[in-house]
Design a protein around this motif. Structure first.
Motif, PDB file in Angstrom:
ATOM      1  N   GLN A  18       0.752  -1.145  -0.070  1.00 52.26           N
ATOM      2  CA  GLN A  18       0.017   0.080  -0.004  1.00 52.26           C
ATOM      3  C   GLN A  18       0.801   1.212   0.082  1.00 52.26           C
ATOM      4  O   GLN A  18       0.534   2.408  -0.729  1.00 52.26           O
ATOM      5  CB  GLN A  18      -0.888   0.131   1.109  1.00 52.26           C
ATOM      6  CG  GLN A  18      -2.006   1.060   1.164  1.00 52.26           C
ATOM      7  CD  GLN A  18      -2.847   0.810   2.349  1.00 52.26           C
ATOM      8  OE1 GLN A  18      -2.397   0.667   3.499  1.00 52.26           O
ATOM      9  NE2 GLN A  18      -4.373   1.161   2.010  1.00 52.26           N
ATOM     10  N   PHE A  21       2.101   1.860  -3.559  1.00 53.36           N
ATOM     11  CA  PHE A  21       1.142   2.561  -4.597  1.00 53.36           C
ATOM     12  C   PHE A  21       1.151   4.113  -4.164  1.00 53.36           C
ATOM     13  O   PHE A  21       0.753   4.865  -5.029  1.00 53.36           O
ATOM     14  CB  PHE A  21      -0.115   1.648  -4.338  1.00 53.36           C
ATOM     15  CG  PHE A  21      -0.500   0.915  -5.165  1.00 53.36           C
ATOM     16  CD1 PHE A  21      -0.748   0.739  -6.496  1.00 53.36           C
ATOM     17  CD2 PHE A  21      -0.021  -0.542  -4.839  1.00 53.36           C
ATOM     18  CE1 PHE A  21      -0.948  -0.240  -7.261  1.00 53.36           C
ATOM     19  CE2 PHE A  21      -0.357  -1.624  -5.550  1.00 53.36           C
ATOM     20  CZ  PHE A  21      -0.783  -1.466  -7.082  1.00 53.36           C
ATOM     21  N   LEU A  30      -6.733   1.652  -6.133  1.00 54.62           N
ATOM     22  CA  LEU A  30      -6.861   0.634  -5.370  1.00 54.62           C
ATOM     23  C   LEU A  30      -8.370   0.529  -4.927  1.00 54.62           C
ATOM     24  O   LEU A  30      -8.975   1.397  -4.593  1.00 54.62           O
ATOM     25  CB  LEU A  30      -5.988   0.597  -3.982  1.00 54.62           C
ATOM     26  CG  LEU A  30      -4.459   0.754  -4.408  1.00 54.62           C
ATOM     27  CD1 LEU A  30      -3.679   0.732  -3.152  1.00 54.62           C
ATOM     28  CD2 LEU A  30      -4.071  -0.422  -5.147  1.00 54.62           C
ATOM     29  N   ARG A  31      -8.722  -0.731  -4.605  1.00 55.32           N
ATOM     30  CA  ARG A  31     -10.195  -1.102  -3.986  1.00 55.32           C
ATOM     31  C   ARG A  31     -10.285  -0.569  -2.818  1.00 55.32           C
ATOM     32  O   ARG A  31      -9.441  -0.446  -1.979  1.00 55.32           O
ATOM     33  CB  ARG A  31     -10.452  -2.788  -4.260  1.00 55.32           C
ATOM     34  CG  ARG A  31     -10.276  -3.068  -5.442  1.00 55.32           C
ATOM     35  CD  ARG A  31     -10.275  -4.676  -5.504  1.00 55.32           C
ATOM     36  NE  ARG A  31     -11.324  -5.439  -4.559  1.00 55.32           N
ATOM     37  CZ  ARG A  31     -12.000  -6.368  -5.006  1.00 55.32           C
ATOM     38  NH1 ARG A  31     -11.449  -7.027  -5.953  1.00 55.32           N
ATOM     39  NH2 ARG A  31     -12.668  -6.887  -4.271  1.00 55.32           N
ATOM     40  N   PHE A  34      -9.045  -3.214  -0.308  1.00 56.15           N
ATOM     41  CA  PHE A  34      -7.663  -3.550  -0.904  1.00 56.15           C
ATOM     42  C   PHE A  34      -6.998  -4.557   0.293  1.00 56.15           C
ATOM     43  O   PHE A  34      -6.410  -5.500  -0.209  1.00 56.15           O
ATOM     44  CB  PHE A  34      -6.986  -2.536  -1.141  1.00 56.15           C
ATOM     45  CG  PHE A  34      -5.289  -2.619  -1.226  1.00 56.15           C
ATOM     46  CD1 PHE A  34      -4.968  -2.937  -2.301  1.00 56.15           C
ATOM     47  CD2 PHE A  34      -4.396  -2.372  -0.328  1.00 56.15           C
ATOM     48  CE1 PHE A  34      -3.372  -3.066  -2.649  1.00 56.15           C
ATOM     49  CE2 PHE A  34      -3.048  -2.495  -0.363  1.00 56.15           C
ATOM     50  CZ  PHE A  34      -2.629  -2.969  -1.846  1.00 56.15           C
TER      51      PHE A  34
END
Length: 148
Positions: A18, A21, A30-31, A34
């Motif tokens: 994370q 990203f 990202l969802r 995530f």
């Protein structure tokens, strides 16, 4: 110094993923779930021996990681060698950068692929990482992408 991650390390690896990203300005992709999805997927891949991460710890905390994933997706599944390796989650905490950790971890991943007889390896490289991967022997390809 370098060790293979266990199922117990997946949460820490997911948090590093994370951070990666966020650093490259792609966290918006990202969802919302995530963390949960990555942890579930990685657990399944580890148990199927289709993935592994190698990590470096300092003071009982993971500060660097690199992941290896065996994939069989289209169109590569139609090739003679239908499986290929994908390197992902290569991340080093900022305080520990420029010490060769990414290269050492990537070489561990490549050794793992070799033991699995995976001969084609792919990855997505940030601009900052291209020099590292070229030094290991990776070649740039004609792959293109369109985001709408």
């Amino acid at each position: 110094m370098i060790r293979a991650a266990t199922l117990l390390d997946i949460s820490a690896i997911t948090l590093l993923k994370q951070k990666m990203f966020k650093e490259v300005g792609m966290v918006h992709l990202l969802r919302s779930d995530f963390i949960q999805v990555v942890e579930k997927t990685y657990k399944e891949l580890y148990e199927a021996e289709k993935a592994i991460h190698f990590v470096i710890e300092k003071e009982n905390s993971i500060v660097a990681c690199a992941g290896a994933f065996i994939k069989e997706d289209v169109p590569y599944c139609f090739y003679k060698e239908e499986q290929y390796g994908f390197i992902g989650d290569v991340y080093v905490e900022p305080l520990f950068r420029n010490q060769g950790y990414a290269k050492k971890l990537t070489n561990e991943v490549l050794d793992w692929f070799s033991k699995k007889e995976i001969n084609t390896i792919r990855l997505l490289a940030s601009d900052n990482a291209r020099k590292l991967y070229k030094s290991i022997g990776f070649k740039e390809t004609d792959q293109m992408i369109l985001h709408k």
